[in-house]
Design a protein around this motif. Structure first.
Motif, PDB file in Angstrom:
ATOM      1  N   LEU A   1      -5.394   6.713  -9.386  1.00 55.70           N
ATOM      2  CA  LEU A   1      -5.397   5.381  -9.994  1.00 55.70           C
ATOM      3  C   LEU A   1      -3.999   4.961 -10.422  1.00 55.70           C
ATOM      4  O   LEU A   1      -3.573   3.827 -10.188  1.00 55.70           O
ATOM      5  N   GLN A   2      -3.291   5.878 -11.045  1.00 54.32           N
ATOM      6  CA  GLN A   2      -1.957   5.564 -11.539  1.00 54.32           C
ATOM      7  C   GLN A   2      -1.038   5.146 -10.397  1.00 54.32           C
ATOM      8  O   GLN A   2      -0.289   4.164 -10.505  1.00 54.32           O
ATOM      9  N   GLU A   3      -1.112   5.858  -9.275  1.00 56.48           N
ATOM     10  CA  GLU A   3      -0.220   5.544  -8.157  1.00 56.48           C
ATOM     11  C   GLU A   3      -0.634   4.253  -7.449  1.00 56.48           C
ATOM     12  O   GLU A   3       0.218   3.504  -6.966  1.00 56.48           O
ATOM     13  N   ILE A   4      -1.935   3.980  -7.384  1.00 57.53           N
ATOM     14  CA  ILE A   4      -2.379   2.722  -6.774  1.00 57.53           C
ATOM     15  C   ILE A   4      -1.964   1.532  -7.635  1.00 57.53           C
ATOM     16  O   ILE A   4      -1.467   0.516  -7.122  1.00 57.53           O
ATOM     17  N   ILE A   5      -2.143   1.636  -8.948  1.00 57.81           N
ATOM     18  CA  ILE A   5      -1.759   0.538  -9.844  1.00 57.81           C
ATOM     19  C   ILE A   5      -0.245   0.344  -9.826  1.00 57.81           C
ATOM     20  O   ILE A   5       0.254  -0.790  -9.808  1.00 57.81           O
ATOM     21  N   ASP A   6       0.517   1.443  -9.824  1.00 58.21           N
ATOM     22  CA  ASP A   6       1.978   1.330  -9.737  1.00 58.21           C
ATOM     23  C   ASP A   6       2.391   0.642  -8.438  1.00 58.21           C
ATOM     24  O   ASP A   6       3.318  -0.179  -8.417  1.00 58.21           O
ATOM     25  N   HIS A   7       1.705   0.969  -7.350  1.00 57.46           N
ATOM     26  CA  HIS A   7       2.003   0.342  -6.055  1.00 57.46           C
ATOM     27  C   HIS A   7       1.703  -1.151  -6.095  1.00 57.46           C
ATOM     28  O   HIS A   7       2.449  -1.965  -5.535  1.00 57.46           O
ATOM     29  N   HIS A   8       0.620  -1.512  -6.763  1.00 55.46           N
ATOM     30  CA  HIS A   8       0.262  -2.929  -6.883  1.00 55.46           C
ATOM     31  C   HIS A   8       1.353  -3.703  -7.622  1.00 55.46           C
ATOM     32  O   HIS A   8       1.668  -4.844  -7.260  1.00 55.46           O
ATOM     33  N   ARG A   9       1.937  -3.080  -8.634  1.00 53.95           N
ATOM     34  CA  ARG A   9       2.955  -3.759  -9.439  1.00 53.95           C
ATOM     35  C   ARG A   9       4.317  -3.761  -8.753  1.00 53.95           C
ATOM     36  O   ARG A   9       5.107  -4.693  -8.946  1.00 53.95           O
ATOM     37  N   SER A  10       4.606  -2.738  -7.966  1.00 54.44           N
ATOM     38  CA  SER A  10       5.876  -2.662  -7.224  1.00 54.44           C
ATOM     39  C   SER A  10       5.571  -2.215  -5.799  1.00 54.44           C
ATOM     40  O   SER A  10       5.727  -1.039  -5.456  1.00 54.44           O
ATOM     41  N   PRO A  11       5.121  -3.147  -4.949  1.00 51.91           N
ATOM     42  CA  PRO A  11       4.641  -2.766  -3.609  1.00 51.91           C
ATOM     43  C   PRO A  11       5.743  -2.203  -2.713  1.00 51.91           C
ATOM     44  O   PRO A  11       6.888  -2.658  -2.738  1.00 51.91           O
ATOM     45  N   LYS A  12       5.374  -1.199  -1.943  1.00 46.07           N
ATOM     46  CA  LYS A  12       6.194  -0.714  -0.837  1.00 46.07           C
ATOM     47  C   LYS A  12       5.239  -0.133   0.191  1.00 46.07           C
ATOM     48  O   LYS A  12       4.154   0.339  -0.150  1.00 46.07           O
ATOM     49  N   HIS A  13       5.647  -0.195   1.455  1.00 48.43           N
ATOM     50  CA  HIS A  13       4.729   0.190   2.515  1.00 48.43           C
ATOM     51  C   HIS A  13       5.000   1.611   3.008  1.00 48.43           C
ATOM     52  O   HIS A  13       6.125   2.110   2.947  1.00 48.43           O
ATOM     53  N   PHE A  14       3.937   2.241   3.503  1.00 43.36           N
ATOM     54  CA  PHE A  14       3.997   3.647   3.903  1.00 43.36           C
ATOM     55  C   PHE A  14       3.613   3.825   5.372  1.00 43.36           C
ATOM     56  O   PHE A  14       2.929   4.775   5.730  1.00 43.36           O
ATOM     57  N   LEU A  15       4.048   2.902   6.228  1.00 45.43           N
ATOM     58  CA  LEU A  15       3.631   2.953   7.624  1.00 45.43           C
ATOM     59  C   LEU A  15       4.072   4.233   8.324  1.00 45.43           C
ATOM     60  O   LEU A  15       3.316   4.813   9.106  1.00 45.43           O
TER      61      LEU A  15
END
Length: 320
Positions: free
Chosen positions: A248-262
């Motif tokens: 949850l913590q990493e998903i919420i952090d990603h939502h606030r500061s998006p970066k892609h992991f392609l």
């Protein structure tokens, strides 16, 4: 975290699997000894916390199998303590998230977690088997979402990578793989799935609801899933509260500061270079998976050598 009960839980969690004296808790909470004893006894007897109590009133907090709001908040450093709902059993966290979205105006991401689902579902409404205690089943509501297909596709890919990276930390000996676009596999069996739903509200705004189901220690599956799904490891006692908190913590952090992991997604793909059968609506096509595009779409080569790119579809077979 202000209540005396929560202060005691926080201190015990900070010393998990260690003996803690009433004197330690007195200096931490400034409660008298009898009040400390009553709170801990209530946590143990009435709220399901696993705490060993010695006759000399030393206490040891053990890893809890059940999901607890206070424990999840502790491991997530209280980043979303006001937006976290934990249940013993619901029909579906996705369905509950939609009901909450309909009745409430949300400003921050909100999380619904349950120990068991009776009507959990995945893509195309298929049932997602969700027995009590052996998995993680949760949904995250992202309010005021712009309904952009490419953005949604990349978010699903990013979340899949986030989940798999956290799982790799907790299960370092396992080799997890990703099946386009949103399934996590282990040894050719599905262990987790991700679903995204757009919920349109009457005021014209949209909420994105991301549902995640993970089979952690599940051993017994219905007959129709025996050859398709498995639990990650049925032999160990995983700290579900800690695992969930980190995801949850990493998903919420990603939502606030998006970066892609392609690139991370491509490295873990189980289909690239393989002959696959993909279902596209009512038709199926045999082809070879070529690459994942920058927008998350899948490019394949058909039997005539033509390249085709798809934003959606379901891979129903992989030839090894």
């Amino acid at each position: 975290m202000n209540s005396t009960k929560q202060l005691i839980i926080k201190y015990l969690l900070s010393h998990c699997d260690e003996w803690v004296s009433e004197k330690d808790l007195f200096f931490e909470t400034h409660l008298d000894y009898e009040e400390i004893f009553q709170i801990i006894n209530n946590l143990k007897e009435n709220e399901g916390y696993k705490i060993i109590v010695r006759k000399d009133r030393y206490y040891k907090f053990l890893n809890n199998y059940s999901l607890k709001t206070d424990i999840i908040n502790f491991y997530s450093q209280y980043k979303f303590s006001n937006n976290l709902l934990v249940f013993k059993k619901v029909d579906s966290t996705q369905k509950l998230a939609k009901r909450i979205s309909q009745k409430n105006t949300l400003k921050e991401p909100s999380i619904i977690v349950t120990d068991e689902q009776t009507k959990g579902y995945g893509r195309h409404g298929r049932h997602f088997y969700s027995p009590s205690v052996t998995g993680l089943y949760f949904s995250i509501i992202f309010p005021n979402w712009s309904n952009n297909l490419s953005k949604n596709e990349l978010l699903t890919i990013d979340i899949a990578v986030i989940v798999i990276k956290v799982l790799e930390r907790f299960f370092p000996d396992e080799d997890f793989k990703l099946k386009w676009v949103n399934d996590i596999y282990l040894k050719n069996f599905k262990v987790a799935g991700i679903i995204t739903d757009i919920f349109s509200k009457t005021d014209g705004s949209n909420n994105l609801i991301v549902g995640i189901g993970i089979n952690l220690t599940t051993k017994k599956f219905p007959k129709y899933l025996v050859h398709k799904a498995t639990g990650i490891n049925g032999q160990i006692n995983i700290n579900r509260n800690k695992l969930l908190a980190q995801i949850l913590q990493e998903i919420i952090d990603h939502h606030r500061s998006p970066k892609h992991f392609l690139n991370d997604y491509r490295k873990r793909s189980m289909i690239l270079g393989k002959k696959i059968t993909i279902q596209l609506g009512n038709s199926v096509m045999k082809c070879t998976a070529q690459r994942i595009e920058e927008n998350g779409y899948l490019t394949v080569k058909d039997r005539f050598g033509n390249l085709k790119t798809y934003s959606a579809g379901e891979i129903v077979r992989i030839k090894w």
